[in-house]
Design a protein around this motif. Structure first.
Motif, mmCIF file in Angstrom:
data_model
loop_
_atom_site.group_PDB
_atom_site.id
_atom_site.type_symbol
_atom_site.label_atom_id
_atom_site.label_comp_id
_atom_site.label_asym_id
_atom_site.label_seq_id
_atom_site.Cartn_x
_atom_site.Cartn_y
_atom_site.Cartn_z
ATOM 1 N N ALA A 69 0.830 -1.207 0.000
ATOM 2 C CA ALA A 69 0.000 0.000 0.000
ATOM 3 C C ALA A 69 0.864 1.256 0.000
ATOM 4 C CB ALA A 69 -0.926 -0.012 1.212
ATOM 5 N N PHE A 70 1.950 1.237 0.758
ATOM 6 C CA PHE A 70 2.861 2.385 0.789
ATOM 7 C C PHE A 70 3.478 2.625 -0.586
ATOM 8 C CE2 PHE A 70 4.077 2.086 5.621
ATOM 9 C CZ PHE A 70 2.765 2.389 5.954
ATOM 10 N N ALA A 71 3.727 1.557 -1.330
ATOM 11 C CA ALA A 71 4.302 1.697 -2.671
ATOM 12 C C ALA A 71 3.369 2.488 -3.578
ATOM 13 C CB ALA A 71 4.590 0.323 -3.269
ATOM 14 N N LYS A 72 2.083 2.240 -3.465
ATOM 15 C CA LYS A 72 1.115 2.966 -4.286
ATOM 16 C C LYS A 72 1.097 4.446 -3.939
ATOM 17 C CE LYS A 72 -1.976 -0.895 -5.314
ATOM 18 N NZ LYS A 72 -3.374 -1.395 -5.271
ATOM 19 N N VAL A 73 1.225 4.748 -2.656
ATOM 20 C CA VAL A 73 1.282 6.141 -2.240
ATOM 21 C C VAL A 73 2.528 6.815 -2.807
ATOM 22 C CG1 VAL A 73 1.485 7.710 -0.269
ATOM 23 C CG2 VAL A 73 -0.041 5.731 -0.137
ATOM 24 N N LEU A 105 11.145 5.116 -4.484
ATOM 25 C CA LEU A 105 10.665 4.671 -3.182
ATOM 26 C C LEU A 105 9.526 3.670 -3.338
ATOM 27 C CD1 LEU A 105 10.866 7.984 -1.139
ATOM 28 C CD2 LEU A 105 12.601 6.237 -1.554
ATOM 29 N N ALA A 106 8.755 3.806 -4.394
ATOM 30 C CA ALA A 106 7.731 2.791 -4.677
ATOM 31 C C ALA A 106 8.398 1.445 -4.925
ATOM 32 C CB ALA A 106 6.900 3.215 -5.880
ATOM 33 N N ARG A 107 9.523 1.459 -5.636
ATOM 34 C CA ARG A 107 10.257 0.223 -5.881
ATOM 35 C C ARG A 107 10.794 -0.355 -4.576
ATOM 36 N NH1 ARG A 107 14.723 1.044 -8.325
ATOM 37 N NH2 ARG A 107 14.715 3.252 -8.893
ATOM 38 N N LEU A 108 11.261 0.515 -3.694
ATOM 39 C CA LEU A 108 11.765 0.052 -2.398
ATOM 40 C C LEU A 108 10.657 -0.605 -1.584
ATOM 41 C CD1 LEU A 108 13.807 -0.208 -0.100
ATOM 42 C CD2 LEU A 108 13.301 2.178 0.522
ATOM 43 N N CYS A 159 9.805 -3.937 -3.114
ATOM 44 C CA CYS A 159 10.885 -4.886 -2.841
ATOM 45 C C CYS A 159 10.791 -5.421 -1.413
ATOM 46 C CB CYS A 159 12.232 -4.196 -3.077
ATOM 47 S SG CYS A 159 13.682 -5.232 -2.799
ATOM 48 N N THR A 160 10.550 -4.519 -0.464
ATOM 49 C CA THR A 160 10.463 -4.939 0.934
ATOM 50 C C THR A 160 9.214 -5.769 1.180
ATOM 51 O OG1 THR A 160 11.501 -2.804 1.446
ATOM 52 C CG2 THR A 160 10.799 -4.144 3.303
ATOM 53 N N SER A 161 8.126 -5.421 0.513
ATOM 54 C CA SER A 161 6.913 -6.229 0.615
ATOM 55 C C SER A 161 7.188 -7.660 0.178
ATOM 56 C CB SER A 161 5.805 -5.615 -0.249
ATOM 57 O OG SER A 161 4.633 -6.402 -0.209
ATOM 58 N N THR A 216 -2.554 4.597 5.401
ATOM 59 C CA THR A 216 -1.369 5.129 4.740
ATOM 60 C C THR A 216 -1.254 6.613 5.040
ATOM 61 O OG1 THR A 216 -2.587 5.591 2.689
ATOM 62 C CG2 THR A 216 -1.501 3.447 2.867
ATOM 63 N N HIS A 217 -0.046 7.117 4.885
ATOM 64 C CA HIS A 217 0.250 8.519 5.170
ATOM 65 C C HIS A 217 1.099 9.057 4.026
ATOM 66 C CE1 HIS A 217 -1.138 7.533 9.254
ATOM 67 N NE2 HIS A 217 -0.452 6.412 9.080
ATOM 68 N N GLN A 218 1.685 10.229 4.212
ATOM 69 C CA GLN A 218 2.629 10.723 3.212
ATOM 70 C C GLN A 218 3.843 9.800 3.194
ATOM 71 O OE1 GLN A 218 1.410 12.503 5.761
ATOM 72 N NE2 GLN A 218 0.594 14.475 5.057
ATOM 73 N N THR A 219 4.546 9.816 2.070
ATOM 74 C CA THR A 219 5.633 8.851 1.883
ATOM 75 C C THR A 219 6.708 8.975 2.951
ATOM 76 O OG1 THR A 219 5.261 8.648 -0.497
ATOM 77 C CG2 THR A 219 7.468 8.136 0.302
#
Length: 261
Positions: free
Chosen positions: A108-112, A121-124, A127-129, A160-163
Motif C-alpha cells: 500500500a505504501f508503494a502505491k502512495v 521509493l515505490a520500488r523500495l 521490494c520490501t513487501s 497510509t500517510h505521506q511517503t
C-alpha cells in the motif's frame, strides 16, 4: 502446551495479532479508513522457491564467515522487551501475523509513493513487501510441519500517510523486529533445540535490520533520488541498494540469483 494442538487451546489469534509490530506499526496496520488489504499469494512465492545456498546450515554459515545466532554479537534482546513469547510454534504464528501485516502495508505504501512522484521509493516498498513474503513462506512451512492444520492469517486493512511518514513507520517496524521480536523468538527456539526455527528467525532478524537501513537512507535522501536499483535476495529477504556487491552477507546467495527492482 502441545504444539500440535490448535492455537485456540493456547494463546488466542487476537493476542498473537498484538505481538508483532507494536506501537507505530500497530497504528499503521489497523483503521477503517485504510486502504483495502492486498491479497497474499497462497502458494509459495517465486522467491521462496529458490534453492538455498550451500551455507544453509548454521555450521556451514559460520565456516563461511556469515553471521549466526551463535556467533554474531547483535542478537541481544532489548531491555523491557515488549514481545509476548510462547512456544516456537506459537512464535511462528506471531511472526507470520506480523509479516503478513508488513507485506500488505508496504504494498500500500508503494502505491502512495508512486502517486506522490517517488518511483524509486515505490520500488523500495515493493521490494520490501516481497522480502516479507519470503519470511512468511519459510515460517509458514515450518509451522505447517509442526501442525498441519496451521492456517494463514487474513491480511489487515492498513492506513497510509505521506511517503516520508510511511518510511518512518516502516523503519520503526523493522527495528522492532530485528531488536525485539526475532531475538526473543530465537532464544526460545534455541532453548527448544529447534535448529530450523533458529535459522529461519535468524535470517529474518538480520534482513529486517537492512530493511530499516534502506528506509532510513531513503527518508534522509527523499528529495535527492538517484537511479540505483534495489536487489532482493530470494533466500533470506536481504535487500541491497546499488550494484556494488557480489553475494548476500546473510546467507551467501550469489548476486546472479537476486531479483532487481
Amino acid at each position: 502446551m502441545d504444539t500440535k494442538q490448535p492455537l485456540s487451546q493456547g494463546r488466542s489469534t487476537q493476542e498473537f495479532s498484538q505481538v508483532s509490530r507494536r506501537g507505530f506499526v500497530k497504528t499503521a496496520a489497523v483503521g477503517a479508513a485504510g486502504v483495502a488489504a492486498l491479497p497474499l499469494v497462497g502458494a509459495l512465492s517465486a522467491c521462496a522457491k529458490e534453492p538455498a545456498p550451500e551455507t544453509s546450515s548454521p555450521d556451514a554459515a559460520a565456516a563461511a564467515g556469515l553471521p549466526t545466532a551463535a556467533t554474531a554479537s547483535n542478537f541481544n534482546i532489548m531491555p523491557e522487551n515488549t514481545t509476548v513469547v510462547g512456544t516456537t510454534y506459537e512464535n511462528l504464528l506471531a511472526a507470520i501475523t506480523g509479516e503478513t501485516g508488513a507485506t500488505t502495508k508496504y504494498a500500500a505504501f508503494a502505491k502512495v509513493a508512486e502517486s506522490e512522484g517517488f518511483p524509486q521509493l515505490a520500488r523500495l516498498f515493493n521490494c520490501t513487501s516481497d522480502a516479507e513474503k519470503i519470511h512468511i513462506e519459510l515460517e509458514f512451512a515450518l509451522a505447517s510441519k509442526i501442525n498441519p492444520d496451521t492456517k494463514r492469517p487474513e491480511p489487515p486493512t492498513v492506513d497510509t500517510h505521506q511517503t516520508d511518514i510511511n518510511l518512518i513507520f516502516g523503519a520503526n517496524g523493522e527495528i522492532y523486529e530485528t531488536s525485539d521480536m526475532y531475538p526473543a523468538f530465537i532464544k526460545v527456539a534455541q532453548d527448544e533445540n529447534n535448529a530450523e526455527a533458529v535459522q529461519i528467525f535468524t535470517r529474518a532478524k538480520l534482513a529486517e535490520a537492512y530493511h530499516a537501513e534502506r528506509y532510513l537512507e531513503a527518508y534522509n535522501n527523499i528529495d535527492k533520488p538517484d537511479d540505483d536499483k534495489y536487489y532482493l535476495c530470494p533466500v533470506c529477504g536481504f535487500i541491497h541498494k546499488g550494484d556494488d556487491f557480489e553475494s548476500c552477507p546473510i546467507c551467501g546467495t550469489a548476486k546472479a540469483s537476486f531479483k532487481d527492482y
